[in-house]
Design a protein around this motif. Structure first.
Motif, mmCIF file in Angstrom:
data_model
loop_
_atom_site.group_PDB
_atom_site.id
_atom_site.type_symbol
_atom_site.label_atom_id
_atom_site.label_comp_id
_atom_site.label_asym_id
_atom_site.label_seq_id
_atom_site.Cartn_x
_atom_site.Cartn_y
_atom_site.Cartn_z
ATOM 1 N N ASP A 9 32.964 16.404 47.377
ATOM 2 C CA ASP A 9 32.708 17.808 47.684
ATOM 3 C C ASP A 9 32.084 17.903 49.077
ATOM 4 O O ASP A 9 30.922 18.231 49.244
ATOM 5 C CB ASP A 9 31.784 18.407 46.623
ATOM 6 C CG ASP A 9 31.698 19.911 46.732
ATOM 7 O OD1 ASP A 9 32.555 20.508 47.407
ATOM 8 O OD2 ASP A 9 30.776 20.493 46.145
ATOM 9 N N ASP A 10 32.883 17.582 50.064
ATOM 10 C CA ASP A 10 32.436 17.469 51.446
ATOM 11 C C ASP A 10 33.609 17.898 52.331
ATOM 12 O O ASP A 10 34.702 17.350 52.218
ATOM 13 C CB ASP A 10 32.046 16.010 51.697
ATOM 14 C CG ASP A 10 31.701 15.688 53.127
ATOM 15 O OD1 ASP A 10 31.916 16.517 54.023
ATOM 16 O OD2 ASP A 10 31.210 14.571 53.359
ATOM 17 N N GLN A 41 34.200 17.393 55.412
ATOM 18 C CA GLN A 41 34.646 16.395 56.384
ATOM 19 C C GLN A 41 35.504 15.297 55.749
ATOM 20 O O GLN A 41 36.542 14.933 56.266
ATOM 21 C CB GLN A 41 33.433 15.737 57.062
ATOM 22 C CG GLN A 41 32.590 16.705 57.846
ATOM 23 C CD GLN A 41 33.325 17.283 59.032
ATOM 24 O OE1 GLN A 41 34.121 16.597 59.673
ATOM 25 N NE2 GLN A 41 33.097 18.538 59.330
#
Length: 134
Positions: A113-114, A116
């Motif tokens: 859950d990022d 990048q």
């Protein structure tokens, strides 16, 4: 004088050999690093795919229990995913009448859950459930 020339040649050969070994080691380290990144990416893709499938199952079960279920944002903690990272699953449900009454379920999962590093999968499923009357 002859002995010092031999020592100089031997030293040059050793230095050239050392440079070659260092270059080969550097190439090996780069190749291993690239392979590790590729394996991590494949792991993230697979986990994201599993999360999107779990989201579809979650929505199906929720619609069976409550036909007016509209969806949710499901945060999956890292502990439930093997401790690597957390994931998120967005579920939306829309009532449709065409071609037949039912629900259109849209699921979007991201792992980790990022923004990048995260890998996202989407899935859209039609479920033939009776339409809710107002």
């Amino acid at each position: 004088i002859r002995r010092s020339k031999r020592s100089g040649v031997a030293l040059a050969i050793v230095l050239i050999g050392l440079v070659v070994v260092l270059m080969l080691t550097g190439s090996l380290v780069r190749a291993l690093s690239l392979q590790q990144r590729q394996m991590r990416s494949a792991q993230y893709q697979l986990q994201s795919l599993w999360l999107v499938e779990s989201g579809v199952q979650r929505a199906t079960g929720a619609l069976r229990d409550s036909p007016d279920y509209a969806g949710e944002l499901w945060q999956v903690p890292a502990e439930q995913l093997g401790g690597v990272a957390s994931g998120s699953v967005s579920i939306s449900v829309e009532a449709v009448t065409e071609p037949q009454p039912g629900r259109l379920v849209r699921v979007e999962a991201r792992f980790p859950d990022d923004l990048q590093r995260g890998v996202m999968f989407r899935r859209e499923v039609f479920l033939s459930l009776p339409e809710v009357s107002d």
